[in-house]
Every structure is written in C-alpha cells, then in structure tokens.
Design an enzyme around this catalytic site. Structure first.
Site, PDB file in Angstrom:
ATOM      1  N   HIS A   1      23.988  63.846  95.315  1.00 13.17           N
ATOM      2  CA  HIS A   1      23.162  64.932  94.767  1.00 13.17           C
ATOM      3  C   HIS A   1      23.539  66.221  95.492  1.00 13.17           C
ATOM      4  CE1 HIS A   1      19.468  62.322  93.392  1.00 13.17           C
ATOM      5  NE2 HIS A   1      20.110  62.751  92.330  1.00 13.17           N
TER       6      HIS A   1
ATOM      7  N   CYS B   1      14.653  65.623  99.536  1.00 11.64           N
ATOM      8  CA  CYS B   1      14.442  64.647  98.460  1.00 11.64           C
ATOM      9  C   CYS B   1      12.956  64.373  98.236  1.00 11.64           C
ATOM     10  CB  CYS B   1      15.132  63.326  98.786  1.00 11.64           C
ATOM     11  SG  CYS B   1      16.885  63.424  99.076  1.00 11.64           S
TER      12      CYS B   1
HETATM   13  N1  ARG Z   1      17.520  56.254  96.156  1.00 10.55           N
HETATM   14  C1  ARG Z   1      17.389  57.528  95.498  1.00 10.55           C
HETATM   15  C2  ARG Z   1      18.464  57.681  94.453  1.00 10.55           C
HETATM   16  O1  ARG Z   1      19.577  57.288  94.714  1.00 10.55           O
HETATM   17  C3  ARG Z   1      17.455  58.641  96.474  1.00 10.55           C
HETATM   18  C4  ARG Z   1      17.197  59.972  95.871  1.00 10.55           C
HETATM   19  C5  ARG Z   1      17.286  61.077  96.840  1.00 10.55           C
HETATM   20  N2  ARG Z   1      16.857  62.283  96.280  1.00 10.55           N
HETATM   21  C6  ARG Z   1      17.476  63.459  96.394  1.00 10.55           C
HETATM   22  N3  ARG Z   1      16.876  64.515  95.948  1.00 10.55           N
HETATM   23  N4  ARG Z   1      18.690  63.531  96.865  1.00 10.55           N
HETATM   24  O2  ARG Z   1      18.241  58.177  93.364  1.00 10.55           O
END
Ligand code: ARG
Length: 289
Positions: free
Chosen positions: A180, A278
C-alpha cells in the site's frame, strides 16, 4: 546604485503547526492472522488480542492527548483486518469514496464502513473500481497521491479525481512488502501549501521515484530498516508525527526538521502488515473557503 536587498533566509527550522483532526478507528477485537494477502502475514502465527487491544487503545489515547477527535467504528466478527480502518474509505472535503477491496477476505468491510460514515452524515460515493481507501490514497496539499501495483487500480485513481475534483498523481509500487502507498510514503504537513513527505524510494518504480522527487524536492528519505519497521506508516497533524517507536532514525530526522515525533508500540499488528496509519482514517471536513 546599491544592490537589491535580499530577504534574509530563516535562521531557524520552520515552525510546524498542528491542525486538529478527526479520525475513524476500529478496535482489534476480532484481530487474527488466518489468511495471507501480503508478505507479512503467516497464518498460524499466534496473535495476542489483548495486547493488540491495549496497543490500539494507547494509540487512541495519544491522538486524544494531542486534541484530536476519534470516532470508533464497531468491529465485526469474521473480519480480522477491520482494525485497519484506513482502508475502508477516503474522505476528502467532507465526501467519501467508499472502498472496494482487492481480496475477497476483506470485501465485507466496505459496506460496514460506508454505513458508519453515512451515520456520521458523510455522503459516500459507491466505488466502481478496486480501491483500498487511504491505504493507497494520500492527500498532499491540493493533490491526491495514489498508489497502484498491488491493490488499488488505476481506474480508481481516475474515479477519485472525478469525485474529488483534485489532481490525482499515480505512483507505481513495485515491492510487495510495501503493498500500500501508506507503507512507503507519508504526508507530513502542508506548510505554505507545499506538502512535505517522507518516503522509501526503492518501493516505487523508477518513473514514480522521479515524480515524487520532482513534486517534493525536500522529501525526507527513510532507511530500509525504518521502512521495514513501518516507520512511514505514520500519522501527522502537521506538527506531531505519530509513528512506530522502532523507527528511531526517522524519528530523529523528523525532529531535525522541526516535527515532534511521538513513538507508539503497535508491534502486535505487524503480524498482519499494519501499523499506525493503517489503523487511522482521517475524516476531512468540507472546505470552508
Ligand atoms: N492485512 C491487511 C491487508 O493486507 C493490512 C492492511 C494495512 N493497511 C494499510 N492501510 N496499509 O489488507
């Protein structure tokens, strides 16, 4: 003829100004690692929910002590990643673009999040294309920076530009550990309308590295160690930068630039590949001017 007088350069580092923020956060009541949708996740890893909850509560307490408002999104069973509230929508100028998750495991979060925002009086635009909210969208001054490569589609970037009427800058992510945008770039402030960012360049394609360097010549570069400690998964109010306490060099570099780093321990959530940002969705109010 005398030489023109030059404006004296400021002798001190810039004075950073905090702006009060409104956040949405979801407690890790049902946190677990039961599927793997990023390289950090290893199903079977034991997860300590009580520890995750107390670390998360510590983050809420930090935001509230800084004067920010936190609204709590109710957690739902069977959605172990719902603690990562940043992914549930993008709220800019009082309007929301709902999320459409790339992976089936998280898809049910989108409607819960949209309903929560609707109850807060925020109009939610239902998305047509895959986007994971503020995981991949970052407001930088008047622009939106938008990540793609692992989750959010470029079609969603165009959708966001159309909805928000702000220029969207597409950035290509190339390292699966930084799946991300909010794992490898953070917006620190909007001083004089020119945003400051911190980032980890190797997470981006060569062309996108050149774009960030061109837009933000003062960008702060994080080390690999600090990026891997999720140091860039930070939340700034313009002055205080809340980040994982393990990212020590980044905290020192932020302080040298006049920011106030606030280290927190969210280590339990690293098992799912997430940290401060996150967990934190910003609800941006309508423009007043
Ligand atoms: N386990 C989650 C996923 O892979 C983690 C998300 C993390 N969120 C973020 N905004 N980077 O989707």
């Amino acid at each position: 003829m005398s030489a023109p007088t030059l404006q004296a350069a400021p002798a001190t580092r810039p004075l950073r100004t905090a702006r009060t923020r409104h956040y949405a956060m979801c407690p890790p009541t049902h946190f677990d690692v039961v599927y793997a949708i990023n390289p950090w996740m290893h199903p079977g890893t034991p997860v300590d929910v009580d520890r995750a909850l107390s670390q998360w509560a510590g983050l809420v307490a930090v935001f509230e002590s800084l004067g920010h408002r936190v609204d709590v999104l109710p957690p739902a069973p069977g959605l172990p990643d719902m603690v990562f509230a940043a992914n549930g929508a993008t709220v800019v100028d009082g309007r929301a673009l709902g999320a459409s998750f790339a992976h089936a495991e998280r898809r049910a979060e989108a409607d819960l999040h949209a309903g929560f925002l609707t109850d807060l009086g925020i109009e939610v635009h239902r998305p047509q294309h895959v986007n994971e909210g503020e995981g991949d969208f970052a407001v930088a001054g008047d622009w939106l920076l938008a990540g793609t490569g692992f989750r959010t589609s470029t079609a969603a970037h165009a959708e966001a530009q159309e909805l928000f009427g702000r220029p969207v800058v597409t950035l290509h992510l190339v390292d699966p550990r930084f799946y991300h945008l909010d794992t490898c770039l953070t917006v620190l402030d909007d001083l004089h309308g020119q945003a400051t960012v911190a980032w980890y360049p190797p997470a981006f394609s060569a062309g996108s590295q050149a774009v960030v360097a061109r837009l933000f010549p003062d960008a702060l570069e994080a080390s690999e160690a600090d990026a891997l400690a999720f140091g860039l998964n930070a939340v700034s109010d313009g002055r205080h930068v809340v980040l994982p306490q393990q990212a020590g060099q980044l905290a020192a570099d932020l302080a040298a630039r006049g920011f106030e780093p606030v280290g927190v321990d969210l280590s339990e959530l690293l098992a799912a590949g997430g940290s401060v940002k996150c967990c934190t969705q910003e609800l941006r109010a309508p423009r007043t001017s």
